[in-house]
Design a protein around this motif. Structure first.
Motif, PDB file in Angstrom:
ATOM      1  N   PRO A   1       0.818  -1.217   0.000  1.00  0.00           N
ATOM      2  CA  PRO A   1       0.000   0.000   0.000  1.00  0.00           C
ATOM      3  C   PRO A   1       0.852   1.268   0.000  1.00  0.00           C
ATOM      4  CG  PRO A   1      -0.785  -1.565   1.645  1.00  0.00           C
ATOM      5  CD  PRO A   1       0.541  -2.063   1.169  1.00  0.00           C
ATOM      6  N   ALA A   2       2.054   1.190   0.560  1.00  0.00           N
ATOM      7  CA  ALA A   2       2.917   2.355   0.648  1.00  0.00           C
ATOM      8  C   ALA A   2       3.433   2.798  -0.717  1.00  0.00           C
ATOM      9  CB  ALA A   2       4.102   2.072   1.570  1.00  0.00           C
ATOM     10  N   LEU A   3       3.342   1.920  -1.729  1.00  0.00           N
ATOM     11  CA  LEU A   3       3.854   2.239  -3.066  1.00  0.00           C
ATOM     12  C   LEU A   3       2.743   2.579  -4.051  1.00  0.00           C
ATOM     13  CD1 LEU A   3       6.658  -0.481  -3.349  1.00  0.00           C
ATOM     14  CD2 LEU A   3       6.810   1.868  -2.500  1.00  0.00           C
ATOM     15  N   GLU A   4       1.544   2.772  -3.549  1.00  0.00           N
ATOM     16  CA  GLU A   4       0.428   3.156  -4.407  1.00  0.00           C
ATOM     17  C   GLU A   4       0.761   4.451  -5.145  1.00  0.00           C
ATOM     18  OE1 GLU A   4      -2.914   2.507  -6.332  1.00  0.00           O
ATOM     19  OE2 GLU A   4      -2.420   1.244  -4.609  1.00  0.00           O
TER      20      GLU A   4
ATOM     21  N   ARG B   1       3.958   2.451  -8.803  1.00  0.00           N
ATOM     22  CA  ARG B   1       4.250   1.075  -9.188  1.00  0.00           C
ATOM     23  C   ARG B   1       4.951   0.980 -10.544  1.00  0.00           C
ATOM     24  NH1 ARG B   1       1.858  -1.274  -4.985  1.00  0.00           N
ATOM     25  NH2 ARG B   1      -0.225  -0.614  -4.331  1.00  0.00           N
ATOM     26  N   SER B   2       5.085   2.098 -11.226  1.00  0.00           N
ATOM     27  CA  SER B   2       5.746   2.054 -12.536  1.00  0.00           C
ATOM     28  C   SER B   2       6.907   3.035 -12.641  1.00  0.00           C
ATOM     29  CB  SER B   2       4.729   2.355 -13.653  1.00  0.00           C
ATOM     30  OG  SER B   2       4.181   3.656 -13.498  1.00  0.00           O
ATOM     31  N   ASP B   3       7.229   3.728 -11.544  1.00  0.00           N
ATOM     32  CA  ASP B   3       8.361   4.655 -11.632  1.00  0.00           C
ATOM     33  C   ASP B   3       9.503   4.192 -10.723  1.00  0.00           C
ATOM     34  OD1 ASP B   3       7.652   5.377  -9.061  1.00  0.00           O
ATOM     35  OD2 ASP B   3       7.059   7.421  -9.535  1.00  0.00           O
ATOM     36  N   LEU B   4      10.643   4.844 -10.866  1.00  0.00           N
ATOM     37  CA  LEU B   4      11.840   4.437 -10.140  1.00  0.00           C
ATOM     38  C   LEU B   4      11.697   4.604  -8.633  1.00  0.00           C
ATOM     39  CD1 LEU B   4      14.878   5.654 -12.300  1.00  0.00           C
ATOM     40  CD2 LEU B   4      14.293   3.320 -11.664  1.00  0.00           C
ATOM     41  N   TYR B   5      10.913   5.587  -8.210  1.00  0.00           N
ATOM     42  CA  TYR B   5      10.717   5.797  -6.776  1.00  0.00           C
ATOM     43  C   TYR B   5      10.077   4.557  -6.150  1.00  0.00           C
ATOM     44  CZ  TYR B   5       9.344   8.178  -2.430  1.00  0.00           C
ATOM     45  OH  TYR B   5       9.186   8.533  -1.111  1.00  0.00           O
ATOM     46  N   GLY B   6       9.036   4.038  -6.803  1.00  0.00           N
ATOM     47  CA  GLY B   6       8.375   2.841  -6.296  1.00  0.00           C
ATOM     48  C   GLY B   6       9.273   1.620  -6.353  1.00  0.00           C
ATOM     49  N   MET B   7      10.033   1.480  -7.430  1.00  0.00           N
ATOM     50  CA  MET B   7      10.897   0.301  -7.575  1.00  0.00           C
ATOM     51  C   MET B   7      12.047   0.331  -6.583  1.00  0.00           C
ATOM     52  SD  MET B   7      10.850  -0.065 -11.694  1.00  0.00           S
ATOM     53  CE  MET B   7       9.290   0.270 -12.523  1.00  0.00           C
ATOM     54  N   PHE B   8      12.578   1.527  -6.339  1.00  0.00           N
ATOM     55  CA  PHE B   8      13.638   1.659  -5.341  1.00  0.00           C
ATOM     56  C   PHE B   8      13.121   1.224  -3.973  1.00  0.00           C
ATOM     57  CE2 PHE B   8      15.495   4.358  -2.002  1.00  0.00           C
ATOM     58  CZ  PHE B   8      16.820   3.948  -2.063  1.00  0.00           C
ATOM     59  N   HIS B   9      11.921   1.676  -3.611  1.00  0.00           N
ATOM     60  CA  HIS B   9      11.392   1.338  -2.291  1.00  0.00           C
ATOM     61  C   HIS B   9      10.869  -0.089  -2.228  1.00  0.00           C
ATOM     62  CE1 HIS B   9      12.023   4.773   0.205  1.00  0.00           C
ATOM     63  NE2 HIS B   9      11.567   5.594  -0.719  1.00  0.00           N
ATOM     64  N   ALA B  10      10.564  -0.702  -3.367  1.00  0.00           N
ATOM     65  CA  ALA B  10      10.244  -2.129  -3.355  1.00  0.00           C
ATOM     66  C   ALA B  10      11.465  -2.924  -2.905  1.00  0.00           C
ATOM     67  CB  ALA B  10       9.791  -2.576  -4.743  1.00  0.00           C
ATOM     68  N   VAL B  11      12.638  -2.476  -3.344  1.00  0.00           N
ATOM     69  CA  VAL B  11      13.886  -3.121  -2.926  1.00  0.00           C
ATOM     70  C   VAL B  11      14.146  -2.877  -1.441  1.00  0.00           C
ATOM     71  CG1 VAL B  11      16.379  -3.222  -3.267  1.00  0.00           C
ATOM     72  CG2 VAL B  11      14.867  -2.973  -5.238  1.00  0.00           C
ATOM     73  N   THR B  12      13.938  -1.633  -0.978  1.00  0.00           N
ATOM     74  CA  THR B  12      14.187  -1.348   0.436  1.00  0.00           C
ATOM     75  C   THR B  12      13.187  -2.083   1.332  1.00  0.00           C
ATOM     76  OG1 THR B  12      12.801   0.643   0.504  1.00  0.00           O
ATOM     77  CG2 THR B  12      15.114   0.934  -0.125  1.00  0.00           C
ATOM     78  N   GLU B  13      11.940  -2.238   0.874  1.00  0.00           N
ATOM     79  CA  GLU B  13      10.958  -2.986   1.664  1.00  0.00           C
ATOM     80  C   GLU B  13      11.379  -4.448   1.778  1.00  0.00           C
ATOM     81  OE1 GLU B  13       6.833  -2.783   1.065  1.00  0.00           O
ATOM     82  OE2 GLU B  13       6.747  -0.606   0.810  1.00  0.00           O
ATOM     83  N   TYR B  14      11.836  -5.014   0.662  1.00  0.00           N
ATOM     84  CA  TYR B  14      12.309  -6.406   0.707  1.00  0.00           C
ATOM     85  C   TYR B  14      13.493  -6.523   1.666  1.00  0.00           C
ATOM     86  CZ  TYR B  14      15.160 -10.406  -0.561  1.00  0.00           C
ATOM     87  OH  TYR B  14      15.937 -11.522  -0.498  1.00  0.00           O
ATOM     88  N   THR B  15      14.434  -5.591   1.579  1.00  0.00           N
ATOM     89  CA  THR B  15      15.634  -5.652   2.405  1.00  0.00           C
ATOM     90  C   THR B  15      15.298  -5.480   3.883  1.00  0.00           C
ATOM     91  OG1 THR B  15      16.949  -4.733   0.595  1.00  0.00           O
ATOM     92  CG2 THR B  15      17.910  -4.652   2.790  1.00  0.00           C
TER      93      THR B  15
END
Length: 243
Positions: A209-212, A215-229
């Motif tokens: 929900p935090a990436l709403e 989901r298609s820009d670099l900001y969301g993809m960067f934080h998808a990595v940080t959320e996983y980490t």
């Protein structure tokens, strides 16, 4: 214990524990190593507290071999509506395996993602030598450098917003496929572990929900990595290694 002298080495010990305690000895160090008490090693915190900072977490690992404290400065930084707090993580050791270190970091409040600033300016270390005592008062210099790093990271995060890229290519660049030889066929095939990691990161991008809206820009993809980490990868990591 056997009374054998080791040339050029000495032990660091806890004087608050009895001689027969197995936790009394913290480590074996070199002749130039100078023990620094926790109060002195983390003395920069006093200066930060006078500037309005607060201690959020503190602790010790392995019977006091590693001691750490995390402080948070006043005020929030905003990036596209997300709130970030500025934090400093300081730690020291008594077993000779690390230096007295201070690291700048930012915490994304919407999902508690910690971003460690690992550039040369974002991390400072001081060896456990006689010179260390003279450098404990450098917190003002460290804080000034940390402010520079926080400002730089804020601008970098802002620049990622709205930059549309292919998620598949991005995550393959972040976690490149590792080729391994199949024992039965002899062919080189992608290892399953890398794809599993990429799949979990993509799941974060799709479902968090935090990436709403990102989901298609670099900001969301960067934080998808940080959320996983921050939330997936470290679950089974020992506390000292997670630090």
């Amino acid at each position: 214990e056997r009374g054998i002298v080791i040339p050029g080495a000495k032990a660091t010990v806890r004087t608050d524990l009895p001689a027969e305690s197995p936790d009394r000895v913290l480590g074996i160090v070199g002749a130039k190593y100078q023990p620094i008490q926790n109060r002195d090693a983390l003395g920069f915190v006093d200066s930060l507290l006078q500037k309005g900072a607060r201690i959020t977490h503190a602790g010790a690992f392995n019977g006091g071999k590693r001691v750490w404290v995390r402080t948070e400065l006043q005020g929030e930084h905003g990036v596209n509506g997300d709130g970030y707090t500025r934090q400093l993580l300081g730690y020291t050791d008594h077993d000779g395996y690390c230096q007295r270190t201070l690291k700048a970091m930012m915490l994304r409040l919407v999902c508690l993602n910690g971003l460690m600033l690992m550039s040369d300016i974002g991390k400072w270390s001081v060896r456990h030598t006689k010179l260390a005592d003279f450098r404990i008062g450098e917190s003002d210099v460290w804080l000034s450098q940390a402010e520079h790093e926080w400002e730089k990271l804020t601008n970098q995060l802002q620049s990622l917003i709205g930059v549309v890229v292919d998620p598949k290519k991005y995550f393959e660049a972040v976690v490149p496929p590792t080729m391994v030889k199949n024992k039965e066929t002899g062919l080189m095939l992608p290892a399953a572990r890398g794809e599993n990691i990429r799949s979990r990161i993509r799941d974060r991008l799709t479902r968090s929900p935090a990436l709403e809206g990102h989901r298609s820009d670099l900001y969301g993809m960067f934080h998808a990595v940080t959320e996983y980490t921050d939330h997936d990868r470290i679950q089974n990591v020992k506390p000292a290694n997670r630090l």
